[in-house]
Design a protein around this motif. Structure first.
Motif, PDB file in Angstrom:
ATOM      1  N   GLU A 124       0.815  -1.217   0.000  1.00  0.00           N
ATOM      2  CA  GLU A 124       0.000   0.000   0.000  1.00  0.00           C
ATOM      3  C   GLU A 124       0.847   1.266   0.000  1.00  0.00           C
ATOM      4  O   GLU A 124       0.376   2.331  -0.343  1.00  0.00           O
ATOM      5  N   ASP A 125       2.075   1.128   0.460  1.00  0.00           N
ATOM      6  CA  ASP A 125       2.912   2.304   0.717  1.00  0.00           C
ATOM      7  C   ASP A 125       4.331   2.005   0.246  1.00  0.00           C
ATOM      8  O   ASP A 125       5.232   1.803   1.056  1.00  0.00           O
ATOM      9  N   PRO A 126       4.528   1.977  -1.103  1.00  0.00           N
ATOM     10  CA  PRO A 126       5.827   1.538  -1.623  1.00  0.00           C
ATOM     11  C   PRO A 126       7.003   2.378  -1.118  1.00  0.00           C
ATOM     12  O   PRO A 126       8.097   1.858  -0.948  1.00  0.00           O
ATOM     13  N   SER A 127       6.777   3.666  -0.856  1.00  0.00           N
ATOM     14  CA  SER A 127       7.906   4.510  -0.445  1.00  0.00           C
ATOM     15  C   SER A 127       8.218   4.367   1.042  1.00  0.00           C
ATOM     16  O   SER A 127       9.312   4.700   1.485  1.00  0.00           O
ATOM     17  N   GLY A 128       7.274   3.878   1.833  1.00  0.00           N
ATOM     18  CA  GLY A 128       7.485   3.758   3.280  1.00  0.00           C
ATOM     19  C   GLY A 128       7.211   5.053   4.014  1.00  0.00           C
ATOM     20  O   GLY A 128       7.189   5.094   5.244  1.00  0.00           O
ATOM     21  N   LEU A 129       6.995   6.123   3.251  1.00  0.00           N
ATOM     22  CA  LEU A 129       6.858   7.438   3.879  1.00  0.00           C
ATOM     23  C   LEU A 129       5.587   7.542   4.733  1.00  0.00           C
ATOM     24  O   LEU A 129       5.590   8.160   5.794  1.00  0.00           O
ATOM     25  N   ARG A 130       4.508   6.913   4.278  1.00  0.00           N
ATOM     26  CA  ARG A 130       3.263   7.014   5.037  1.00  0.00           C
ATOM     27  C   ARG A 130       3.417   6.361   6.411  1.00  0.00           C
ATOM     28  O   ARG A 130       3.004   6.912   7.424  1.00  0.00           O
ATOM     29  N   LEU A 131       4.067   5.194   6.412  1.00  0.00           N
ATOM     30  CA  LEU A 131       4.262   4.489   7.683  1.00  0.00           C
ATOM     31  C   LEU A 131       5.158   5.310   8.612  1.00  0.00           C
ATOM     32  O   LEU A 131       4.905   5.425   9.810  1.00  0.00           O
ATOM     33  N   PHE A 132       6.193   5.908   8.036  1.00  0.00           N
ATOM     34  CA  PHE A 132       7.064   6.763   8.838  1.00  0.00           C
ATOM     35  C   PHE A 132       6.272   7.919   9.436  1.00  0.00           C
ATOM     36  O   PHE A 132       6.406   8.258  10.616  1.00  0.00           O
ATOM     37  N   VAL A 164       3.046   8.133  10.102  1.00  0.00           N
ATOM     38  CA  VAL A 164       2.140   7.694  11.169  1.00  0.00           C
ATOM     39  C   VAL A 164       2.925   7.574  12.481  1.00  0.00           C
ATOM     40  O   VAL A 164       2.491   8.036  13.540  1.00  0.00           O
ATOM     41  N   GLY A 165       4.099   6.974  12.391  1.00  0.00           N
ATOM     42  CA  GLY A 165       4.933   6.803  13.591  1.00  0.00           C
ATOM     43  C   GLY A 165       5.361   8.135  14.174  1.00  0.00           C
ATOM     44  O   GLY A 165       5.212   8.398  15.372  1.00  0.00           O
ATOM     45  N   ARG A 166       5.894   9.028  13.308  1.00  0.00           N
ATOM     46  CA  ARG A 166       6.439  10.287  13.813  1.00  0.00           C
ATOM     47  C   ARG A 166       5.336  11.194  14.373  1.00  0.00           C
ATOM     48  O   ARG A 166       5.494  11.827  15.420  1.00  0.00           O
ATOM     49  N   LEU A 167       4.197  11.232  13.686  1.00  0.00           N
ATOM     50  CA  LEU A 167       3.093  12.082  14.164  1.00  0.00           C
ATOM     51  C   LEU A 167       2.528  11.543  15.479  1.00  0.00           C
ATOM     52  O   LEU A 167       2.120  12.311  16.352  1.00  0.00           O
ATOM     53  N   SER A 168       2.528  10.232  15.653  1.00  0.00           N
ATOM     54  CA  SER A 168       2.075   9.642  16.916  1.00  0.00           C
ATOM     55  C   SER A 168       3.021  10.049  18.039  1.00  0.00           C
ATOM     56  O   SER A 168       2.600  10.416  19.141  1.00  0.00           O
ATOM     57  N   ALA A 207      -2.327  11.176   8.390  1.00  0.00           N
ATOM     58  CA  ALA A 207      -1.333  10.736   7.385  1.00  0.00           C
ATOM     59  C   ALA A 207      -2.042  10.251   6.130  1.00  0.00           C
ATOM     60  O   ALA A 207      -1.589  10.513   5.012  1.00  0.00           O
ATOM     61  N   GLU A 208      -3.160   9.568   6.316  1.00  0.00           N
ATOM     62  CA  GLU A 208      -3.885   9.045   5.156  1.00  0.00           C
ATOM     63  C   GLU A 208      -4.509  10.189   4.343  1.00  0.00           C
ATOM     64  O   GLU A 208      -4.408  10.218   3.122  1.00  0.00           O
ATOM     65  N   MET A 209      -5.128  11.130   5.031  1.00  0.00           N
ATOM     66  CA  MET A 209      -5.764  12.239   4.303  1.00  0.00           C
ATOM     67  C   MET A 209      -4.735  13.089   3.562  1.00  0.00           C
ATOM     68  O   MET A 209      -4.988  13.544   2.449  1.00  0.00           O
ATOM     69  N   THR A 210      -3.569  13.285   4.172  1.00  0.00           N
ATOM     70  CA  THR A 210      -2.579  14.161   3.537  1.00  0.00           C
ATOM     71  C   THR A 210      -1.746  13.412   2.492  1.00  0.00           C
ATOM     72  O   THR A 210      -0.991  14.028   1.743  1.00  0.00           O
ATOM     73  N   ALA A 211      -1.881  12.074   2.466  1.00  0.00           N
ATOM     74  CA  ALA A 211      -1.186  11.305   1.423  1.00  0.00           C
ATOM     75  C   ALA A 211      -2.126  11.085   0.252  1.00  0.00           C
ATOM     76  O   ALA A 211      -1.691  10.821  -0.867  1.00  0.00           O
ATOM     77  N   GLY A 212      -3.440  11.175   0.480  1.00  0.00           N
ATOM     78  CA  GLY A 212      -4.419  10.921  -0.585  1.00  0.00           C
ATOM     79  C   GLY A 212      -4.849   9.472  -0.578  1.00  0.00           C
ATOM     80  O   GLY A 212      -4.026   8.569  -0.631  1.00  0.00           O
ATOM     81  N   ARG A 213      -6.147   9.225  -0.444  1.00  0.00           N
ATOM     82  CA  ARG A 213      -6.685   7.868  -0.488  1.00  0.00           C
ATOM     83  C   ARG A 213      -7.096   7.569  -1.912  1.00  0.00           C
ATOM     84  O   ARG A 213      -7.325   8.500  -2.696  1.00  0.00           O
ATOM     85  N   ARG A 249      -5.900  14.450  -2.308  1.00  0.00           N
ATOM     86  CA  ARG A 249      -4.946  14.627  -1.222  1.00  0.00           C
ATOM     87  C   ARG A 249      -5.262  15.970  -0.550  1.00  0.00           C
ATOM     88  O   ARG A 249      -5.414  16.983  -1.226  1.00  0.00           O
ATOM     89  N   LEU A 250      -5.393  15.954   0.766  1.00  0.00           N
ATOM     90  CA  LEU A 250      -5.740  17.191   1.471  1.00  0.00           C
ATOM     91  C   LEU A 250      -4.496  17.895   1.991  1.00  0.00           C
ATOM     92  O   LEU A 250      -3.506  17.255   2.347  1.00  0.00           O
TER      93      LEU A 250
END
Ligand SMILES: [Fe+2]
Length: 218
Positions: A13-21, A23-27, A138-144, A149-150
């Motif tokens: 779902e997240d080939p770049s890994g950036l979304r997962l990063f 989520v972690g950093r914002l948490s 993270a999901e809204m700002t990455a675009g679903r 993308r918001l």
């Protein structure tokens, strides 16, 4: 090892890994905003990156689907909460409790309308309430898929709309304040998070794994 598994799982779902990063950093940033100690907030960052590890049990075509899912596929997708918590229970991960709570409860909603347990309010562990907000932002700002993308302010407005129904109404204002302060100090939030990701050991592991998976034979 567990994090490598989470990264590999998320690559669909997240080939770049950036979304997962993110989520972690914002948490972690929200936890710090709430007064958590640095080690606790850092532990939450790791736990947050493992939140969807249970998707390893969900078929590729369901996880990567760009079409609306059928009822049985939705059930299968929702199973990732239990699957992730079960998997993490079997590890000897440091701070396993935090990671298990996050994996099990990150899709619960404040008003009890979430899944898999349908619990609400403070019955949902705090760590999972924090990650749910970071994940949604993270999901809204990455675009679903099928959704625009918001920008940060638009995503914050959506979170505010969901305060008291989807999200903890006391945590949302803290998250909004934290993001606004961050935007004021770094100007470009996406750029700031991308740079932080670039420097992180997490992204180094991500790049190694992505490279290895792209090699012939995989
Ligand atoms: Fe999830």
């Amino acid at each position: 090892m567990v994090e490598r598994l989470a990264i590999t799982t998320a690559m669909r779902e997240d080939p770049s890994g950036l979304r997962l990063f993110r989520v972690g950093r914002l948490s972690r940033l929200l936890a710090q905003e709430l007064g958590w100690s640095d080690p606790d907030a850092e532990a939450l960052e790791v736990a947050a990156r493992l939140h969807d590890i249970g998707k390893i049990s969900v078929a590729d075509d369901i996880v990567s689907s760009r079409r609306p899912l059928m009822a049985d596929e939705v059930q299968s997708m929702r199973g990732h909460c239990h699957a992730g918590a079960d998997l993490l229970r079997q590890t000897e991960l440091e701070n396993a409790r935090l990671a298990i709570d996050v994996a099990a409860y990150h899709h619960e909603a404040w008003d009890g309308s979430g899944y898999p347990h349908g619990i609400g309010g403070t019955a949902i562990p705090l760590a999972a309430r924090i990650v749910a907000i970071a994940d949604a932002f993270a999901e809204m700002t990455a675009g679903r898929p099928h959704e625009p993308r918001l920008g940060a302010e638009e995503a914050l407005a959506q979170l505010q709309k969901g305060a008291g129904s989807l999200h903890d109404p006391l945590l949302v204002p803290q998250f909004v304040a934290m993001v606004r302060r961050l935007v004021a100090s770094v100007d470009d939030l996406d750029g700031y998070l991308a740079e932080a990701a670039d420097r992180s050991p997490f992204m180094q592991v991500h790049r190694q794994l992505a490279q290895r998976l792209a090699e012939p034979g995989h």
